[in-house]
Scaffold this active site. Structure first.
Site, short mmCIF file in Angstrom:
data_model
loop_
_atom_site.label_atom_id
_atom_site.label_comp_id
_atom_site.label_asym_id
_atom_site.label_seq_id
_atom_site.Cartn_x
_atom_site.Cartn_y
_atom_site.Cartn_z
N CYS A 47 0.87 -1.18 0.00
CA CYS A 47 0.00 0.00 0.00
C CYS A 47 0.90 1.22 0.00
O CYS A 47 1.79 1.33 -0.84
CB CYS A 47 -0.96 -0.04 1.19
SG CYS A 47 -0.15 -0.16 2.81
N ARG A 99 -2.54 -0.96 5.30
CA ARG A 99 -3.59 -1.46 4.43
C ARG A 99 -3.17 -2.77 3.77
O ARG A 99 -4.00 -3.68 3.58
CB ARG A 99 -3.94 -0.41 3.37
CG ARG A 99 -4.59 0.84 3.95
CD ARG A 99 -4.83 1.91 2.89
NE ARG A 99 -3.61 2.60 2.50
CZ ARG A 99 -3.57 3.57 1.57
NH1 ARG A 99 -4.68 3.93 0.95
NH2 ARG A 99 -2.43 4.16 1.28
#
Length: 284
Positions: free
Chosen positions: A236, A241
């Site tokens: 990410c 994430r």
């Protein structure tokens, strides 16, 4: 104590527990509940017995190869949280698993597989009107020893020398992926050439941000050409994430998947790597 599968049918469903299970086992002596939300949120109310672990020390920007925290730093964090090598850990947050999965990833990267996420996190717990506490949980210190598991993490040299057919999975937002905005911490907009985009938020659904059913998730990834037999490197902007998508794919039974923990914040700062933008390929 072995954590039993209580979540909907996933190939690796034991990685996910439901509030019903946690409520029934929260007093188990070998169980540690970890709250990954902000200090303010924790103080306002948390699951009884939960300890809070700060997110920031879980990424080490001075370690430019892997960005993993130093083993002694991670050991001290676990000791203070009362987590030993035989402790079962249930982690939750209020962001669809983004913060919780970062700790889950690091526990696994340091050899601790006895960890799970709470499906729906804080939202689902409170939506079911379950007990909360405003008293900080005090736990005895533990003795934790790290055991590095290299196949959880992809360092930059491995990314750059990956074999043909290895999928680079970019889980940032579509706007970040398409170079419309710059990712947090990145030096410029763009993406790693050839990366496939499936935003991490697509893994969860509803007001409680619960993980989607296995069939729906598998179909979503298959539509992007991503199947359990493939080797995948997920990233990410700064690793959080990506950890949530790593968790999701492990939940679905994917085995050959690693996190590029430096992610695009690291990649975009390098002087001699290609950056792809819509209709443009910048070869530094």
């Amino acid at each position: 104590m072995k954590i039993q599968k209580t979540a909907p049918a996933y190939p690796q469903g034991s990685l996910l527990v439901e509030p019903e299970w946690l409520a029934a086992h929260s007093a188990d002596k070998n169980l540690r509940i970890v709250d990954m939300r902000s200090e303010k949120a924790y103080a306002a109310g948390h699951i009884p017995g939960a300890v809070r672990i700060e997110d920031k020390p879980l990424r080490n920007p001075e370690e430019r190869l892997t960005y993993l925290p130093r083993p002694e730093v991670f050991t001290e964090l676990m000791n203070r949280a009362g987590i030993g090598n035989q402790t079962d850990v249930v982690i939750y947050d209020d962001e669809g698993g983004k913060l919780a999965a970062r700790l889950w990833y690091l526990l696994h990267a340091f050899g601790h597989s006895r960890s799970t996420l709470l499906n729906g996190g804080w939202q689902k717990w409170t939506a079911q009107s379950r007990p909360i506490s405003t008293e900080a949980t005090v736990v005895p210190s533990a003795r934790y020893q790290v055991k590095a598991i290299p196949d959880m993490t992809c360092a930059l040299p491995q990314l750059l020398t990956r074999k043909p057919g290895v999928i680079v999975l970019d889980v940032r937002s579509p706007d970040e992926y398409s170079a419309k905005v710059i990712s947090p911490g990145a030096k410029q907009e763009g993406r790693i050439p050839g990366a496939v985009n499936v935003e991490w938020k697509e893994n969860v659904t509803g007001p409680n941000l619960e993980f989607k059913p296995a069939g729906e998730l598998l179909a979503m990834y298959a539509a992007k050409g991503i199947t359990p037999s493939q080797e995948i490197i997920v990233h990410c902007a700064a690793g959080g994430r990506a950890a949530q998508s790593l968790f999701t794919l492990r939940l679905l039974g994917f085995k050959k998947i690693r996190v590029y923990y430096g992610s695009f914040a690291d990649y975009s700062a390098l002087p001699n790597v290609p950056i792809e933008k819509p209709n443009v390929l910048i070869d530094k």
